[in-house]
Write a protein that holds these residues in place. Structure first.
Motif, PDB file in Angstrom:
ATOM      1  N   ARG A   1       0.863  -1.183   0.000  1.00  0.00           N
ATOM      2  CA  ARG A   1       0.000   0.000   0.000  1.00  0.00           C
ATOM      3  C   ARG A   1       0.896   1.228   0.000  1.00  0.00           C
ATOM      4  O   ARG A   1       1.863   1.306   0.757  1.00  0.00           O
ATOM      5  N   VAL A   2       0.547   2.192  -0.851  1.00  0.00           N
ATOM      6  CA  VAL A   2       1.302   3.431  -0.958  1.00  0.00           C
ATOM      7  C   VAL A   2       0.346   4.585  -0.673  1.00  0.00           C
ATOM      8  O   VAL A   2      -0.622   4.797  -1.410  1.00  0.00           O
ATOM      9  N   ASN A   3       0.611   5.334   0.377  1.00  0.00           N
ATOM     10  CA  ASN A   3      -0.300   6.403   0.760  1.00  0.00           C
ATOM     11  C   ASN A   3      -0.332   7.549  -0.245  1.00  0.00           C
ATOM     12  O   ASN A   3      -1.383   8.124  -0.508  1.00  0.00           O
ATOM     13  N   VAL A   4       0.846   7.918  -0.773  1.00  0.00           N
ATOM     14  CA  VAL A   4       0.917   8.997  -1.770  1.00  0.00           C
ATOM     15  C   VAL A   4       1.779   8.506  -2.924  1.00  0.00           C
ATOM     16  O   VAL A   4       3.010   8.530  -2.846  1.00  0.00           O
ATOM     17  N   LEU A   5       1.132   8.046  -3.967  1.00  0.00           N
ATOM     18  CA  LEU A   5       1.856   7.560  -5.152  1.00  0.00           C
ATOM     19  C   LEU A   5       2.069   8.683  -6.155  1.00  0.00           C
ATOM     20  O   LEU A   5       3.122   8.790  -6.786  1.00  0.00           O
ATOM     21  N   THR A   6       1.060   9.516  -6.331  1.00  0.00           N
ATOM     22  CA  THR A   6       1.140  10.653  -7.244  1.00  0.00           C
ATOM     23  C   THR A   6       0.648  11.905  -6.521  1.00  0.00           C
ATOM     24  O   THR A   6      -0.044  11.838  -5.509  1.00  0.00           O
ATOM     25  N   GLY A   7       0.986  13.062  -7.071  1.00  0.00           N
ATOM     26  CA  GLY A   7       0.506  14.315  -6.502  1.00  0.00           C
ATOM     27  C   GLY A   7       1.304  14.764  -5.291  1.00  0.00           C
ATOM     28  O   GLY A   7       2.322  14.158  -4.920  1.00  0.00           O
ATOM     29  N   VAL A   8       0.815  15.824  -4.668  1.00  0.00           N
ATOM     30  CA  VAL A   8       1.477  16.426  -3.513  1.00  0.00           C
ATOM     31  C   VAL A   8       0.440  16.615  -2.419  1.00  0.00           C
ATOM     32  O   VAL A   8      -0.611  17.213  -2.633  1.00  0.00           O
ATOM     33  N   MET A   9       0.739  16.095  -1.229  1.00  0.00           N
ATOM     34  CA  MET A   9      -0.206  16.145  -0.125  1.00  0.00           C
ATOM     35  C   MET A   9       0.414  16.841   1.089  1.00  0.00           C
ATOM     36  O   MET A   9       1.581  16.613   1.420  1.00  0.00           O
ATOM     37  N   ALA A  10      -0.385  17.682   1.732  1.00  0.00           N
ATOM     38  CA  ALA A  10       0.012  18.281   3.006  1.00  0.00           C
ATOM     39  C   ALA A  10      -0.469  17.369   4.119  1.00  0.00           C
ATOM     40  O   ALA A  10      -1.661  17.073   4.226  1.00  0.00           O
ATOM     41  N   THR A  11       0.442  16.884   4.936  1.00  0.00           N
ATOM     42  CA  THR A  11       0.132  15.887   5.961  1.00  0.00           C
ATOM     43  C   THR A  11       0.684  16.333   7.314  1.00  0.00           C
ATOM     44  O   THR A  11       1.389  17.346   7.412  1.00  0.00           O
ATOM     45  N   ASP A  12       0.397  15.559   8.348  1.00  0.00           N
ATOM     46  CA  ASP A  12       0.958  15.876   9.652  1.00  0.00           C
ATOM     47  C   ASP A  12       2.454  15.587   9.711  1.00  0.00           C
ATOM     48  O   ASP A  12       3.120  15.947  10.697  1.00  0.00           O
ATOM     49  N   GLN A  13       3.018  14.956   8.689  1.00  0.00           N
ATOM     50  CA  GLN A  13       4.465  14.766   8.596  1.00  0.00           C
ATOM     51  C   GLN A  13       5.131  15.854   7.747  1.00  0.00           C
ATOM     52  O   GLN A  13       6.338  15.851   7.578  1.00  0.00           O
ATOM     53  N   GLY A  14       4.319  16.745   7.172  1.00  0.00           N
ATOM     54  CA  GLY A  14       4.837  17.752   6.271  1.00  0.00           C
ATOM     55  C   GLY A  14       4.368  17.501   4.851  1.00  0.00           C
ATOM     56  O   GLY A  14       3.393  16.775   4.611  1.00  0.00           O
ATOM     57  N   ILE A  15       5.035  18.078   3.891  1.00  0.00           N
ATOM     58  CA  ILE A  15       4.672  17.924   2.485  1.00  0.00           C
ATOM     59  C   ILE A  15       5.231  16.615   1.945  1.00  0.00           C
ATOM     60  O   ILE A  15       6.439  16.360   2.031  1.00  0.00           O
ATOM     61  N   ILE A  16       4.346  15.776   1.405  1.00  0.00           N
ATOM     62  CA  ILE A  16       4.761  14.505   0.824  1.00  0.00           C
ATOM     63  C   ILE A  16       4.474  14.518  -0.667  1.00  0.00           C
ATOM     64  O   ILE A  16       3.349  14.807  -1.095  1.00  0.00           O
ATOM     65  N   GLU A  17       5.469  14.239  -1.464  1.00  0.00           N
ATOM     66  CA  GLU A  17       5.337  14.186  -2.914  1.00  0.00           C
ATOM     67  C   GLU A  17       5.351  12.742  -3.384  1.00  0.00           C
ATOM     68  O   GLU A  17       6.171  11.942  -2.934  1.00  0.00           O
ATOM     69  N   GLY A  18       4.442  12.406  -4.280  1.00  0.00           N
ATOM     70  CA  GLY A  18       4.421  11.074  -4.853  1.00  0.00           C
ATOM     71  C   GLY A  18       5.674  10.795  -5.667  1.00  0.00           C
ATOM     72  O   GLY A  18       6.207  11.687  -6.316  1.00  0.00           O
ATOM     73  N   GLN A  19       6.124   9.546  -5.614  1.00  0.00           N
ATOM     74  CA  GLN A  19       7.342   9.146  -6.333  1.00  0.00           C
ATOM     75  C   GLN A  19       7.061   7.950  -7.250  1.00  0.00           C
ATOM     76  O   GLN A  19       7.833   6.992  -7.294  1.00  0.00           O
ATOM     77  N   ALA A  20       5.940   8.028  -7.973  1.00  0.00           N
ATOM     78  CA  ALA A  20       5.562   6.909  -8.841  1.00  0.00           C
ATOM     79  C   ALA A  20       6.653   6.590  -9.858  1.00  0.00           C
ATOM     80  O   ALA A  20       6.924   5.414 -10.137  1.00  0.00           O
ATOM     81  N   HIS A  21       7.252   7.624 -10.413  1.00  0.00           N
ATOM     82  CA  HIS A  21       8.272   7.408 -11.446  1.00  0.00           C
ATOM     83  C   HIS A  21       9.421   6.555 -10.929  1.00  0.00           C
ATOM     84  O   HIS A  21       9.888   5.643 -11.602  1.00  0.00           O
ATOM     85  N   SER A  22       9.855   6.842  -9.705  1.00  0.00           N
ATOM     86  CA  SER A  22      10.966   6.095  -9.114  1.00  0.00           C
ATOM     87  C   SER A  22      10.533   4.702  -8.677  1.00  0.00           C
ATOM     88  O   SER A  22      11.256   3.716  -8.886  1.00  0.00           O
ATOM     89  N   LEU A  23       9.351   4.598  -8.080  1.00  0.00           N
ATOM     90  CA  LEU A  23       8.886   3.310  -7.565  1.00  0.00           C
ATOM     91  C   LEU A  23       8.663   2.296  -8.685  1.00  0.00           C
ATOM     92  O   LEU A  23       9.050   1.133  -8.565  1.00  0.00           O
TER      93      LEU A  23
END
Length: 216
Positions: free
Chosen positions: A117-139
């Motif tokens: 399970r990948v919480n953020v695969l694409t896009g950019v999300m503001a979370t309680d851990q900070g800004i998380i960017e999806g890394q689909a290209h790398s994964l």
């Protein structure tokens, strides 16, 4: 993705094994044996209860790092999943929180688990851990390098987060599948334990156009 090939049903119920705090986490208790014992109890209870699959996640490691976890977490989760595979015959997946999909994929590939399970695969999300960017290209490139067939289940507009762009649910689902190459998508409510509403589920299913949609 044909769910019947992985779960032997097209409407699988996946139970979660919530691992006690792992080494280096804020609440690590000092005994990996206790973590393993609890995980084994949960996995066997879920299997006895009739679930179609199990996902293992480092749920009690909060507060989470937003990207790569410590190597000790990877080592512990690898050992635990390997032990669980000896206890139950169900398909097993991993979620390395908060968003360490690369470690999840590496573990799953080595222990022959079936999905992550990948919480953020694409896009950019503001979370309680900070800004998380999806890394689909790398994964996706990493999966190819590993020669792995581990499936990627990706959250869409994941819980405990908000998108930085004004994307709508339909576009988010389509981008996750068509541009992120997710094998399945997951739709949840705002927080853990909160289900999505029926209207959003219908929108997501229509946008997925045959790709499996899980309720998280």
């Amino acid at each position: 993705m044909d769910l019947n090939q992985t779960f032997k049903t097209d409407r699988p119920i996946i139970g979660v094994v919530h691992l006690l705090p792992l080494p280096t986490s804020a609440r690590w208790g000092g005994s990996l044996a206790a973590v393993i014992d609890r995980a084994e109890q949960e996995a066997t209870a879920l299997a006895s209860g009739g679930v179609d699959g199990i996902i293992v996640e480092n749920f009690f490691d909060a507060p989470f790092v937003k990207e790569r976890v410590d190597p000790a977490v990877v080592s512990a989760m690898t050992l635990i999943v390997q032990r669980l595979k000896q206890l139950v015959t169900l398909p097993i997946g991993l979620n390395v929180l908060r968003n360490d999909a690369h470690s999840g994929l590496a573990i799953a590939s080595c222990v022959q688990a079936q999905f992550i399970r990948v919480n953020v695969l694409t896009g950019v999300m503001a979370t309680d851990q900070g800004i998380i960017e999806g890394q689909a290209h790398s994964l996706l490139r990493y999966r190819r390098e590993l020669g792995s067939d581990v499936k990627i289940f990706a959250d869409v507009l994941v819980k405990h987060a908000r998108p930085l762009s004004s994307t709508n649910l339909t576009n988010a689902v389509q981008d996750t599948i068509e541009r992120g190459l997710a094998d399945a998508v997951i739709l949840s409510g705002w927080a853990t334990g909160n289900p999505p509403n029926l209207e959003d589920l219908e929108l997501a299913t229509a946008a997925a156009n045959g790709t499996p949609v899980f309720i998280g």
